[in-house]
Design an enzyme around this catalytic site. Structure first.
Site, PDB file in Angstrom:
ATOM      1  N   LYS A 224       0.873  -1.181   0.000  1.00 49.89           N
ATOM      2  CA  LYS A 224       0.000   0.000   0.000  1.00 49.89           C
ATOM      3  C   LYS A 224       0.908   1.227   0.000  1.00 49.89           C
ATOM      4  O   LYS A 224       1.423   1.645   1.029  1.00 49.89           O
ATOM      5  CB  LYS A 224      -0.937   0.047   1.213  1.00 49.89           C
ATOM      6  CG  LYS A 224      -2.004   1.140   1.006  1.00 49.89           C
ATOM      7  CD  LYS A 224      -2.474   1.799   2.278  1.00 49.89           C
ATOM      8  CE  LYS A 224      -1.571   2.853   2.818  1.00 49.89           C
ATOM      9  NZ  LYS A 224      -1.438   4.097   2.046  1.00 49.89           N
ATOM     10  N   CYS A 333      13.331  10.705   7.557  1.00 54.78           N
ATOM     11  CA  CYS A 333      13.305  10.359   8.990  1.00 54.78           C
ATOM     12  C   CYS A 333      14.684  10.477   9.617  1.00 54.78           C
ATOM     13  O   CYS A 333      14.809  10.494  10.833  1.00 54.78           O
ATOM     14  CB  CYS A 333      12.813   8.928   9.184  1.00 54.78           C
ATOM     15  SG  CYS A 333      11.198   8.688   8.513  1.00 54.78           S
TER      16      CYS A 333
HETATM   17  C1  SIN Z   1      13.361   7.577   5.607  1.00 55.68           C
HETATM   18  O1  SIN Z   1      13.311   8.783   5.633  1.00 55.68           O
HETATM   19  O2  SIN Z   1      12.491   6.913   6.154  1.00 55.68           O
HETATM   20  C2  SIN Z   1      14.443   6.812   4.888  1.00 55.68           C
HETATM   21  C3  SIN Z   1      15.699   7.532   4.722  1.00 55.68           C
HETATM   22  C4  SIN Z   1      16.819   6.671   4.166  1.00 55.68           C
HETATM   23  O3  SIN Z   1      16.626   5.532   3.743  1.00 55.68           O
HETATM   24  O4  SIN Z   1      17.935   7.158   4.164  1.00 55.68           O
END
Ligand code: SIN
Length: 530
Positions: A224, A333
């Site tokens: 999804k 993230c």
């Molecule tokens: C993410 O922002 O969730 C992934 C970042 C990454 O794989 O470097």
């Protein structure tokens, strides 16, 4: 002008509602012919002729509309234009996708490791040979600059290549037996059907990082993708079909996120949920998975500290923290969320860093030289604004930027805010935008304490030329990933994942395979008989 702006705001607000994981109401269109905006017509025509502009879900190898014919719009975040309509699917389509994945599981998991590996390798080759088109699709629906988008295709494809190789290394164990007539073995077997829920910030890489190991282990998958960026997922699925991955092994449904999520959670045929996204949604999924005792892997929010010590090389620290902060316009993230700077280097760093940030060119991801694209939607900009206002109202100083960009509503100026304190929202929550908050510290102990003062624990960065300190601080940081004198650390060969409320499990690397494998202990008795 004003009318166009209002229409764009309305479209974005609708999309925001749609894509909320706590979706209460849907923006749906009747099943008219698919709308492709005039401005992006040339590009979408090129993607279409390459067979990569797929605008239906994939269930059991068949491209499928929503059963009630409803659709949702995919928007270009740089312009607000409608790029395509895709099906607004829900529980019924998801249940069919689960059944297809379940039906396909037996034959897929019984292929030899070499056969599965070859399929993945072919998929990898196709992803790479279409990197330009896939990159364009990412820029079109997600907004990141084209060069960065093509970088994401390379990064995303690298997971498929890596796990094509790992497919051949699912080794079991033989355990020395404690009784002479026994032989003890451990087999590794695929978990089963996997539900993979993926975010908009990496429309390809967050899919391949999950689907690569799942398929390598013999699992089948229902994906999804985010409703904001489904087109890249669909193009990748088209290439998987072209690679000969059998129907049902990989299915894609999108639309009503809560309905789809609930169907995945309720099904006892789905044996694992893997999710990248917000901590709040991750907690709900974990709760929902309890009903059928599913395995979960969660890659959730971060609040990455980036500690710059007095003894750091200034150029290395500026370059590294710039990369860690402004990748994908701050929408990852692992983006540095707090630049924690020692008092002896603070002023020099603030000046050099602000100068570097000032040089970042903002604009439509398709324009030459642009390195900072738009934010994903209006609500993302509003969130950034509110965090910055909160900091200013509590005494922080804007060193650069600090407001919406003159280009329009989804663009925000690359921003540096000085004298940020722990009571400000900017230091407590993930800003997910191009804002770098600077905090001051005196001692190493204080830096560690500030860095660990959060429920998040995904990525952390430190800049120092003292090798003992780098080791000491790395060990003290409560984080799953640590970059030392480096701001870009993600790679397919290393384990990615967080501690505390940043998640459970690891993706990428040999450890990423474990998430999709069950251990089966086998005890052979009566082994002394002749
Ligand atoms: C993410 O922002 O969730 C992934 C970042 C990454 O794989 O470097």
């Amino acid at each position: 002008m004003k009318v166009a702006r209002l229409a764009r705001m309305a479209a974005m607000a609708r999309n925001k509602l749609l894509c909320s994981s706590h979706l209460a109401s849907m923006h749906i269109s009747t099943p008219t012919s698919r709308q492709i905006s005039m401005k992006t017509e040339g590009l979408t025509a090129r993607l279409n002729s390459a067979g990569l502009l797929r605008t239906q879900g994939l269930i059991g190898g068949k491209w499928t509309d929503a059963y009630d014919g409803k659709t949702i719009q995919v928007l270009n975040p740089a312009t607000g234009e409608v790029v395509a309509d895709v099906p607004c699917m829900g529980g019924k389509e998801t249940n069919d996708a689960i059944s297809s994945a379940h039906d396909a599981f037996y034959s897929w998991s019984n292929l030899t490791c070499t056969e599965r590996s070859k399929h993945l390798r072919t998929w990898y080759n196709l992803l790479i040979s279409h990197k330009e088109e896939l990159g364009q699709l990412i820029t079109l629906e997600q907004g990141k600059p084209l060069k960065e988008a093509i970088g994401e295709v390379n990064y995303g494809a690298s997971f498929i290549e890596f796990f094509a190789e790992e497919a051949k290394r699912v080794y079991g164990d033989i355990i020395p037996a404690t009784l002479g007539d026994r032989r003890l073995l451990v087999l590794k077997q695929p978990v089963g059907v996997v539900g993979a829920i993926t975010p908009w910030n990496f429309p390809l890489a967050m899919i391949t990082r999950k689907v690569g190991p799942a398929l390598a282990c013999g699992c089948t998958v229902v994906i999804k993708p985010s409703e904001l960026t489904p087109l890249t997922a669909l193009a990748a699925a088209e290439l998987a079909l072209q690679a000969g991955i059998p129907p049902g092994v990989l299915n894609v449904v999108m639309g009503n996120a809560p309905d789809i999520g609930n169907a995945l959670l309720a099904s006892s045929q789905v044996r694992k949920i893997t999710f990248t996204g917000s901590t709040a949604v991750g907690k709900k999924l974990m709760e929902g998975a309890a009903g059928t005792v599913k395995r979960v892997s969660l890659e959730l929010g971060g609040n990455a500290p980036c500690i710059i010590f007095d003894d750091a090389d200034l150029d290395v620290a500026v370059k590294g923290s710039l990369a860690a902060k402004f990748r994908n316009s701050g929408q990852t993230c692992v983006c540095a969320n707090r630049l924690i700077v020692q008092e002896g280097i603070y002023d020099k760093f603030a000046e050099a860093f602000s100068k570097a940030v000032q040089n970042l060119q903002v604009g439509d991801g398709f324009s030459e030289g642009v390195v900072q694209g738009p934010l994903i939607n209006e609500s993302a900009v509003q969130k950034v604004e509110s965090f910055v206002q909160d900091a200013i109202s509590k005494g922080a100083k804007v060193l650069l930027g600090g407001k919406r960009h003159s280009l329009g509503m989804t663009f925000y100026e690359p921003t540096v805010i000085g004298d940020v304190k722990s009571e400000m929202i900017l230091s407590r929550e993930e800003v997910f935008g191009p804002v770098a908050p600077l905090m001051r510290f005196k001692t190493e102990e204080e830096a560690i304490s500030i860095a660990n003062n959060t429920n998040a624990g995904l990525a952390a960065y430190i800049f120092t030329n003292n090798i003992q300190r780098s080791w000491r601080v790395t060990e003290a940081l409560e984080y799953g990933l640590v970059g030392v004198n480096e701001g870009l650390i993600s790679t397919e060969v290393a384990p990615f994942g967080g501690v505390k409320q940043s998640g459970i499990g690891r993706e990428g690397s040999k450890y990423g395979m474990d998430e999709y494998l069950e251990l089966k202990y086998v005890c052979l008795g009566d082994m002394n008989r002749k």
